[in-house]
Every structure is written in structure tokens, then in C-alpha cells.
Design a protein around this motif. Structure first.
Motif, PDB file in Angstrom:
ATOM      1  N   UNK A  74       0.928  -1.305  -0.106  1.00 34.24           N
ATOM      2  CA  UNK A  74      -0.163  -0.140   0.013  1.00 34.24           C
ATOM      3  C   UNK A  74       0.801   1.363  -0.068  1.00 34.24           C
ATOM      4  N   UNK A  75       1.866   1.391   0.872  1.00 34.47           N
ATOM      5  CA  UNK A  75       2.845   2.445   1.037  1.00 34.47           C
ATOM      6  C   UNK A  75       4.045   2.353  -0.120  1.00 34.47           C
ATOM      7  N   UNK A  76       3.910   1.480  -0.842  1.00 35.78           N
ATOM      8  CA  UNK A  76       4.935   1.459  -2.002  1.00 35.78           C
ATOM      9  C   UNK A  76       6.394   1.556  -1.369  1.00 35.78           C
ATOM     10  N   UNK A  77       6.485   0.489  -0.420  1.00 37.78           N
ATOM     11  CA  UNK A  77       7.757   0.208   0.219  1.00 37.78           C
ATOM     12  C   UNK A  77       8.521  -0.756  -0.111  1.00 37.78           C
ATOM     13  N   UNK A  78       9.763  -0.916  -0.136  1.00 41.60           N
ATOM     14  CA  UNK A  78      10.536  -2.207  -0.494  1.00 41.60           C
ATOM     15  C   UNK A  78      10.728  -2.947   0.891  1.00 41.60           C
ATOM     16  N   UNK A  79      10.547  -4.207   0.603  1.00 43.12           N
ATOM     17  CA  UNK A  79      10.759  -4.908   1.823  1.00 43.12           C
ATOM     18  C   UNK A  79      12.058  -5.394   2.137  1.00 43.12           C
ATOM     19  N   UNK A  80      12.634  -5.933   3.219  1.00 42.96           N
ATOM     20  CA  UNK A  80      13.658  -6.329   3.401  1.00 42.96           C
ATOM     21  C   UNK A  80      14.046  -6.020   4.740  1.00 42.96           C
ATOM     22  N   UNK A  81      15.251  -6.394   5.320  1.00 40.07           N
ATOM     23  CA  UNK A  81      15.606  -6.719   6.706  1.00 40.07           C
ATOM     24  C   UNK A  81      16.744  -5.284   7.074  1.00 40.07           C
ATOM     25  N   UNK A  82      16.783  -4.376   6.210  1.00 39.48           N
ATOM     26  CA  UNK A  82      17.471  -2.893   6.319  1.00 39.48           C
ATOM     27  C   UNK A  82      16.391  -2.166   7.169  1.00 39.48           C
ATOM     28  N   UNK A  83      16.412  -2.300   8.465  1.00 39.22           N
ATOM     29  CA  UNK A  83      15.503  -1.504   9.269  1.00 39.22           C
ATOM     30  C   UNK A  83      13.941  -1.341   8.663  1.00 39.22           C
ATOM     31  N   UNK A  84      13.556  -2.445   7.926  1.00 38.57           N
ATOM     32  CA  UNK A  84      12.213  -2.474   7.441  1.00 38.57           C
ATOM     33  C   UNK A  84      11.017  -2.111   8.455  1.00 38.57           C
ATOM     34  N   UNK A  85      11.205  -2.473   9.683  1.00 40.36           N
ATOM     35  CA  UNK A  85      10.041  -1.708  10.565  1.00 40.36           C
ATOM     36  C   UNK A  85      10.189  -0.658  10.765  1.00 40.36           C
ATOM     37  N   UNK A  86      11.225  -0.012  11.029  1.00 40.16           N
ATOM     38  CA  UNK A  86      11.056   1.503  11.244  1.00 40.16           C
ATOM     39  C   UNK A  86      10.927   2.264   9.939  1.00 40.16           C
ATOM     40  N   UNK A  87      11.411   1.877   8.618  1.00 41.69           N
ATOM     41  CA  UNK A  87      11.036   2.427   7.554  1.00 41.69           C
ATOM     42  C   UNK A  87       9.548   2.474   7.352  1.00 41.69           C
ATOM     43  N   UNK A  88       8.857   1.283   7.621  1.00 41.09           N
ATOM     44  CA  UNK A  88       7.405   1.215   7.448  1.00 41.09           C
ATOM     45  C   UNK A  88       6.799   2.067   8.628  1.00 41.09           C
ATOM     46  N   UNK A  89       7.077   2.169   9.674  1.00 36.70           N
ATOM     47  CA  UNK A  89       6.417   2.981  10.654  1.00 36.70           C
ATOM     48  C   UNK A  89       6.428   4.712  10.157  1.00 36.70           C
ATOM     49  N   UNK A  90       7.675   4.779   9.587  1.00 34.10           N
ATOM     50  CA  UNK A  90       7.876   6.289   9.180  1.00 34.10           C
ATOM     51  C   UNK A  90       6.833   6.322   8.000  1.00 34.10           C
ATOM     52  N   UNK A  91       6.822   5.415   6.929  1.00 36.58           N
ATOM     53  CA  UNK A  91       5.973   5.746   6.005  1.00 36.58           C
ATOM     54  C   UNK A  91       4.556   5.378   6.189  1.00 36.58           C
ATOM     55  N   UNK A  92       4.157   4.888   7.300  1.00 36.70           N
ATOM     56  CA  UNK A  92       2.745   4.981   7.895  1.00 36.70           C
ATOM     57  C   UNK A  92       2.351   6.072   8.170  1.00 36.70           C
ATOM     58  N   UNK A  93       3.235   6.520   9.039  1.00 36.27           N
ATOM     59  CA  UNK A  93       2.885   8.219   9.980  1.00 36.27           C
ATOM     60  C   UNK A  93       2.849   9.093   8.993  1.00 36.27           C
ATOM     61  N   UNK A  94       3.701   9.268   7.787  1.00 32.40           N
ATOM     62  CA  UNK A  94       3.670  10.120   6.595  1.00 32.40           C
ATOM     63  C   UNK A  94       2.319  10.065   5.872  1.00 32.40           C
ATOM     64  N   UNK A  95       1.808   8.700   5.777  1.00 31.75           N
ATOM     65  CA  UNK A  95       0.624   8.709   4.933  1.00 31.75           C
ATOM     66  C   UNK A  95      -0.651   9.029   5.632  1.00 31.75           C
ATOM     67  N   UNK A  96      -0.808   8.284   6.945  1.00 37.48           N
ATOM     68  CA  UNK A  96      -1.946   8.372   7.784  1.00 37.48           C
ATOM     69  C   UNK A  96      -1.952   9.424   9.104  1.00 37.48           C
ATOM     70  N   UNK A  97      -0.604   9.955   9.487  1.00 35.94           N
ATOM     71  CA  UNK A  97      -0.623  10.435  10.485  1.00 35.94           C
ATOM     72  C   UNK A  97      -0.665   9.993  11.594  1.00 35.94           C
ATOM     73  N   UNK A  98      -1.506  10.597  12.850  1.00 38.00           N
ATOM     74  CA  UNK A  98      -1.797  10.304  13.948  1.00 38.00           C
ATOM     75  C   UNK A  98      -2.756   8.862  13.914  1.00 38.00           C
ATOM     76  N   UNK A  99      -3.580   8.655  12.953  1.00 34.55           N
ATOM     77  CA  UNK A  99      -4.316   7.400  12.544  1.00 34.55           C
ATOM     78  C   UNK A  99      -3.329   6.280  12.364  1.00 34.55           C
ATOM     79  N   UNK A 100      -2.078   6.392  12.065  1.00 35.94           N
ATOM     80  CA  UNK A 100      -1.395   5.275  11.499  1.00 35.94           C
ATOM     81  C   UNK A 100      -1.348   3.933  12.418  1.00 35.94           C
TER      82      UNK A 100
END
Length: 222
Positions: A74-100
Motif C-alpha cells: 500500500x505504501x509502495x515500500x521495498x521490503x527487506x531487513x534493512x530497518x524495514x520495521x522502522x521504515x514502515x512506521x515512518x511511511x505509515x506515519x507520513x501517510x496516515x498521520x496520528x491514525x497510523x
């Protein structure tokens, strides 16, 4: 009383939590704000390079996101082990803000420092599996997944919360946001905390009534 710098607070906290079974702490810090994370060998692929930074956002997390691959699409984010969880959280926050947080499935406690919006955003998973403790005053906001780190800060009172002790004695834990220390709170499960220079707002992002029934195609799927 002079407000402590972020560097001095972070140093105190990491020194309290450091011991022989923990690797070195990863940090990003300036005089006004800082974050740190200890690497855990059991989840080193998620936390080895924490805290994670972008141009205007810093994030630190104790998290396992079960729907990460779906969200990555959904967020057009590449998967992988290079801090994927942190990159995902940032992308979700940028997309949905406080509703992430309402879009995340899994166990998590994370804090985002948003320099552009000049705010701090915190979230905890719906069942409260991952803890998140914090202290908030007019001079200091400090947080940790371990309460010992906050107790170690000299500017934070270690006065015992007698009401919390009373709850323990009568085997009642109705209050979900207090701890055994008056100056230290915990973010309740399924809640977010947004802090700006003018306000601090705690919001429940998920309740049983808001979750629709879900059915899987077979008994084996459950």
C-alpha cells in the motif's frame, strides 16, 4: 531549576540500562532531543540500526508488525531487513498521520519525533504487549520501554504512587495509565500520545466496538 539537555538525559538512561548482556546502544541526539535503542540479539534484524532517521523524522521502536508486507504494498515500500520495521512506521506515519497505529497489526510501542510538525507521536499496540512508560513535565519529556531508565533521571521524582500500591493490595488494576511512581505514566494499550509545545493529547485509536467481524475460509485457516 535548569532543564536538562537531551544528551545528559539519554546518557543517564542508557547507563542505567547498560549491562554485560546488552550490546552497545545506538543513538541519535542533539541538545534538544535524542533517542536510543539497545540491540537485542533475538530481534537484531529489526533493531540493529535504531533509531532510524529521515530528513525531518526520527523513530525508535520495539515492534513486530505482522501485516508489514501488506502495508508495504500500500505504501509502495521495498521490503527487506534493512530497518524495514522502522521504515514502515515512518511511511505509515507520513501517510496516515496520528491514525497510523490503527493500520498496524502486531505488537508494538514506538515513538516518532517529527521536526517538521514540531511534535512527538507515541503509540502502543491494541493489547499492550509492548510497554511504553513516560514522564512529561513543562521541561522534560522522557520515555522508555523499561521503567528503570526513567527512575534513573535525577529531575524525575521517585515518589511512590500510594494509590497504585493500594490497587496491588486489593488485586485491582483498573487504572491503566499510572505506575508505582507518581511522576511516571504508562501509555495505555490501543492509545496514542501526541505532544506539541502547547498540548499533550491521548487518544484511543481502537476499541472492541470498532472492530468488524472477520471470517476465514476454513477451520484450518484459523
Amino acid at each position: 531549576e535548569e532543564a536538562p539537555t537531551a544528551r545528559s538525559v539519554l546518557k543517564t538512561m542508557t547507563e542505567r540500562l547498560s549491562h554485560s548482556t546488552r550490546p552497545n546502544c545506538s543513538q541519535c541526539c542533539d541538545d534538544s532531543a535524542g533517542m536510543g535503542s539497545f540491540n537485542d540479539s533475538a530481534t537484531s534484524d529489526l533493531r540493529a540500526v535504531q533509531p532510524r532517521e529521515t530528513a525531518s523524522i526520527r523513530v525508535v521502536a520495539d515492534a513486530r508488525i505482522d501485516n508489514g508486507k501488506q502495508l508495504a504494498g500500500i505504501l509502495e515500500l521495498e521490503t527487506g531487513n534493512d530497518a524495514f520495521t522502522e521504515r514502515l512506521l515512518i511511511a505509515a506515519y507520513l501517510r496516515w498521520g496520528s491514525d497510523c497505529a490503527s493500520h498496524l497489526v502486531g505488537d508494538f510501542a514506538f515513538v516518532i519525533l517529527d521536526d517538521e510538525r514540531n511534535q512527538i507521536f507515541c503509540a502502543r499496540d491494541p493489547f499492550g504487549v509492548r510497554p511504553l512508560y513516560y514522564h512529561l513535565s513543562s521541561k522534560v519529556f522522557a520515555f522508555s520501554t523499561e521503567i528503570e531508565a526513567l527512575v534513573a533521571i535525577p529531575n524525575i521524582s521517585n515518589r511512590i504512587n500510594e494509590w497504585r500500591i493500594a490497587e496491588l493490595l486489593i488485586d485491582s488494576f483498573i487504572d491503566k495509565d499510572t505506575t508505582y511512581f507518581e511522576a511516571i505514566k504508562r501509555l495505555p494499550d490501543a492509545h496514542t500520545l501526541t505532544i506539541t509545545r502547547k498540548s499533550a493529547e491521548i487518544v484511543r485509536y481502537l476499541s472492541p466496538e470498532s472492530v468488524s467481524d472477520q471470517y476465514l475460509p476454513s477451520d484450518r485457516a484459523y
